[in-house]
Scaffold this active site. Structure first.
Site, mmCIF file in Angstrom:
data_model
loop_
_atom_site.group_PDB
_atom_site.id
_atom_site.type_symbol
_atom_site.label_atom_id
_atom_site.label_comp_id
_atom_site.label_asym_id
_atom_site.label_seq_id
_atom_site.Cartn_x
_atom_site.Cartn_y
_atom_site.Cartn_z
ATOM 1 N N SER A 125 -11.190 65.747 104.575
ATOM 2 C CA SER A 125 -11.929 66.862 105.171
ATOM 3 C C SER A 125 -12.152 66.622 106.651
ATOM 4 O O SER A 125 -12.274 65.472 107.100
ATOM 5 C CB SER A 125 -13.279 66.964 104.456
ATOM 6 O OG SER A 125 -14.159 67.782 105.182
ATOM 7 N N TYR A 150 -21.615 62.889 100.925
ATOM 8 C CA TYR A 150 -20.326 63.533 100.631
ATOM 9 C C TYR A 150 -19.312 63.183 101.719
ATOM 10 O O TYR A 150 -18.195 62.743 101.435
ATOM 11 C CB TYR A 150 -20.498 65.059 100.534
ATOM 12 C CG TYR A 150 -19.208 65.810 100.760
ATOM 13 C CD1 TYR A 150 -18.237 65.869 99.776
ATOM 14 C CD2 TYR A 150 -18.938 66.432 101.987
ATOM 15 C CE1 TYR A 150 -17.039 66.521 99.999
ATOM 16 C CE2 TYR A 150 -17.743 67.088 102.218
ATOM 17 C CZ TYR A 150 -16.801 67.124 101.226
ATOM 18 O OH TYR A 150 -15.607 67.756 101.451
ATOM 19 N N LYS A 154 -15.610 60.802 101.747
ATOM 20 C CA LYS A 154 -14.281 61.143 102.268
ATOM 21 C C LYS A 154 -13.780 60.045 103.203
ATOM 22 O O LYS A 154 -12.617 59.659 103.167
ATOM 23 C CB LYS A 154 -14.305 62.500 102.985
ATOM 24 C CG LYS A 154 -14.511 63.690 102.042
ATOM 25 C CD LYS A 154 -13.366 63.843 101.060
ATOM 26 C CE LYS A 154 -13.613 64.889 99.995
ATOM 27 N NZ LYS A 154 -12.658 64.858 98.880
HETATM 28 C C1 UD1 Z 1 -18.877 72.044 104.450
HETATM 29 C C2 UD1 Z 1 -18.519 70.618 104.703
HETATM 30 C C3 UD1 Z 1 -17.034 70.430 104.606
HETATM 31 C C4 UD1 Z 1 -16.536 70.940 103.296
HETATM 32 C C5 UD1 Z 1 -16.912 72.405 103.175
HETATM 33 C C6 UD1 Z 1 -16.429 73.002 101.881
HETATM 34 C C7 UD1 Z 1 -19.674 69.185 106.326
HETATM 35 C C8 UD1 Z 1 -20.146 69.049 107.738
HETATM 36 N N1 UD1 Z 1 -18.999 70.275 106.042
HETATM 37 O O1 UD1 Z 1 -18.376 72.783 105.560
HETATM 38 O O2 UD1 Z 1 -16.695 69.083 104.739
HETATM 39 O O3 UD1 Z 1 -15.134 70.803 103.237
HETATM 40 O O4 UD1 Z 1 -18.328 72.511 103.251
HETATM 41 O O5 UD1 Z 1 -17.133 72.513 100.785
HETATM 42 O O6 UD1 Z 1 -19.918 68.331 105.522
HETATM 43 N N2 UD1 Z 1 -23.406 79.472 106.704
HETATM 44 C C9 UD1 Z 1 -24.395 80.426 106.838
HETATM 45 N N3 UD1 Z 1 -24.994 80.903 105.708
HETATM 46 C C10 UD1 Z 1 -24.641 80.478 104.456
HETATM 47 C C11 UD1 Z 1 -23.616 79.511 104.329
HETATM 48 C C12 UD1 Z 1 -23.034 79.012 105.478
HETATM 49 O O7 UD1 Z 1 -24.749 80.832 107.952
HETATM 50 O O8 UD1 Z 1 -25.234 80.938 103.475
HETATM 51 C C13 UD1 Z 1 -22.740 78.968 107.918
HETATM 52 C C14 UD1 Z 1 -22.927 77.481 108.128
HETATM 53 O O9 UD1 Z 1 -24.075 77.230 108.880
HETATM 54 C C15 UD1 Z 1 -21.639 77.133 108.865
HETATM 55 C C16 UD1 Z 1 -20.607 78.118 108.321
HETATM 56 O O10 UD1 Z 1 -21.357 79.180 107.747
HETATM 57 O O11 UD1 Z 1 -21.802 77.388 110.221
HETATM 58 C C17 UD1 Z 1 -19.709 77.517 107.262
HETATM 59 O O12 UD1 Z 1 -20.516 76.881 106.286
HETATM 60 P P1 UD1 Z 1 -19.931 76.333 104.907
HETATM 61 O O13 UD1 Z 1 -19.068 77.354 104.275
HETATM 62 O O14 UD1 Z 1 -21.076 75.800 104.100
HETATM 63 O O15 UD1 Z 1 -18.960 75.139 105.332
HETATM 64 P P2 UD1 Z 1 -19.256 73.885 106.284
HETATM 65 O O16 UD1 Z 1 -20.660 73.498 106.270
HETATM 66 O O17 UD1 Z 1 -18.596 74.154 107.586
#
Ligand code: UD1
Length: 339
Positions: A125, A150, A154
């Site tokens: 990842s 997590y 990795k």
């Molecule tokens: C996380 C993990 C990544 C993993 C991925 C998929 C980290 C830093 N990142 O990525 O390794 O591969 O999950 O499981 O460990 N967001 C919102 N509202 C929500 C959900 C998300 O605003 O309800 C925003 C988050 O703040 C972020 C973006 O959307 O900016 C993407 O979030 P998310 O889909 O959870 O993935 P990551 O955190 O980037």
């Protein structure tokens, strides 16, 4: 040619299994169904036109795994997806994460060494880069201290793989995925989050379908053009394709070194607001959302330099964010129409 896919009924595993079957490989799927459903196998068969062998095995169970490798003594390569992947859960249950994610890889490698299976592709990842020091992030970017157990699993798994490769005739490729999104174009395969989704796209589609009241956008005060975080959203079918290409590189001995690492992303960064707007455009749905404070552990922006994957693997993402979001929406509608 027989390939073992661990976690093959999961989100990325199911798409990859379907692509491998379509290309004529025999696929053995191993999954403990901890975060997936057995009926995904029927869907894989519908998509691919053939069915993988299936064993409900937990990769932490070494004796079960050894029996499987003996039963399928003609396995030529392994794609190892099986792992826990929720960042928040890993903070509250670190030991469960270390035990599951590390032990399953060690067991797989032990079985491979015993049965002389030489090729493995591992799911890593972009989380290993932490908050990038420069963008786009390439494979030479330093691996930085993990912000969650997590993420640490990795990093440690990459190290385990590298050490195992250095001490044997094993060849390994670690694929560092950016943010996997989207679903199969047939809407037969997609992401099946259990409970409240942690990830952005399933939360968006569940909000649009009415399963969730509103999307919370974590933070609009980041140092980005619109204040929301930036990620590199990669279509799961492109990601599946990258695994096929990587496994073929190993099977054909085209790898340059015994252990290789590739970024798998689109190379483009999109903000959370851009993703929301793109979703509204492709779905025609107005999304209910509000801004809330930042989520702990989120990084500001990350997107991939994919030059190495483009040049060495000959792989490039084909799908746009709009296409990915449209496929996720089609999948969500299909899921809710089933109930
Ligand atoms: C996380 C993990 C990544 C993993 C991925 C998929 C980290 C830093 N990142 O990525 O390794 O591969 O999950 O499981 O460990 N967001 C919102 N509202 C929500 C959900 C998300 O605003 O309800 C925003 C988050 O703040 C972020 C973006 O959307 O900016 C993407 O979030 P998310 O889909 O959870 O993935 P990551 O955190 O980037």
């Amino acid at each position: 040619m027989k390939i073992l896919v661990t976690g093959g009924t999961g989100y990325i595993g199911s798409h990859t299994t379907a692509e491998l079957l379509k290309k004529g490989y025999d696929v053995v799927v191993v999954d403990n169904l901890n975060n997936s459903e057995e009926w995904i196998l029927d869907r894989i068969e519908q998509v691919a036109g053939s069915r993988p062998y299936f064993s409900e095995i937990d990769c932490c169970n070494l004796s079960d795994l050894k029996k499987l490798f003996l039963l399928h003594s003609d396995i030529k390569a392994v794609i190892h997806f099986a792992a826990h992947k929720a960042v928040g859960e890993s903070v509250s249950n670190p030991l469960g994460y270390y035990k599951n994610n590390l032990l399953s890889l060690v067991n797989i490698l032990e079985c491979m060494q015993e049965t002389k299976v030489a090729n493995i592709v591992f799911s890593s990842s972009c989380t290993v880069y932490g908050e990038p020091q420069y963008l786009p992030v390439d494979e030479n970017h330093p691996v930085q201290k993990a912000t969650s157990p997590y993420g640490n699993t990795k990093q440690i798994c990459e190290q385990i793989l590298q050490d195992a490769v250095a001490s044997s005739n094993l060849k390994g490729i670690a694929l560092r995925y950016f943010n996997p999104v989207g679903a199969h174009e047939t809407a037969l395969l997609g992401e099946l989050p259990r409970g409240v989704p942690n990830n952005l796209v399933p939360f968006i589609t569940q909000t649009a379908i009415g399963k969730r009241k509103e999307l919370s956008i974590y933070g609009n005060d980041y140092d980005t053009p619109d204040g929301t975080c930036i990620r590199d959203y990669i279509h799961v079918v492109d990601l599946a394709d990258a695994h096929v290409v990587a496994i073929e590189r190993l099977l054909k001995n085209n790898n340059k070194t015994a252990y290789e690492v590739f970024n798998i992303g689109t190379g483009t960064g999109n903000s959370v607001l851009e993703a929301v707007n793109a979703f509204e455009k492709v779905s025609g749905q107005k999304l209910n959302y509000k801004f809330v404070p930042r989520r702990d552990g989120d990084i500001t922006k990350v997107y991939a330099d994919t030059t190495l994957a483009n040049n060495e693997l000959g792989w490039k993402a084909k799908h746009t964010l709009e296409e990915a979001l449209a496929s996720s929406w089609k999948w969500e509608k299909q899921l809710s129409s089933k109930k």
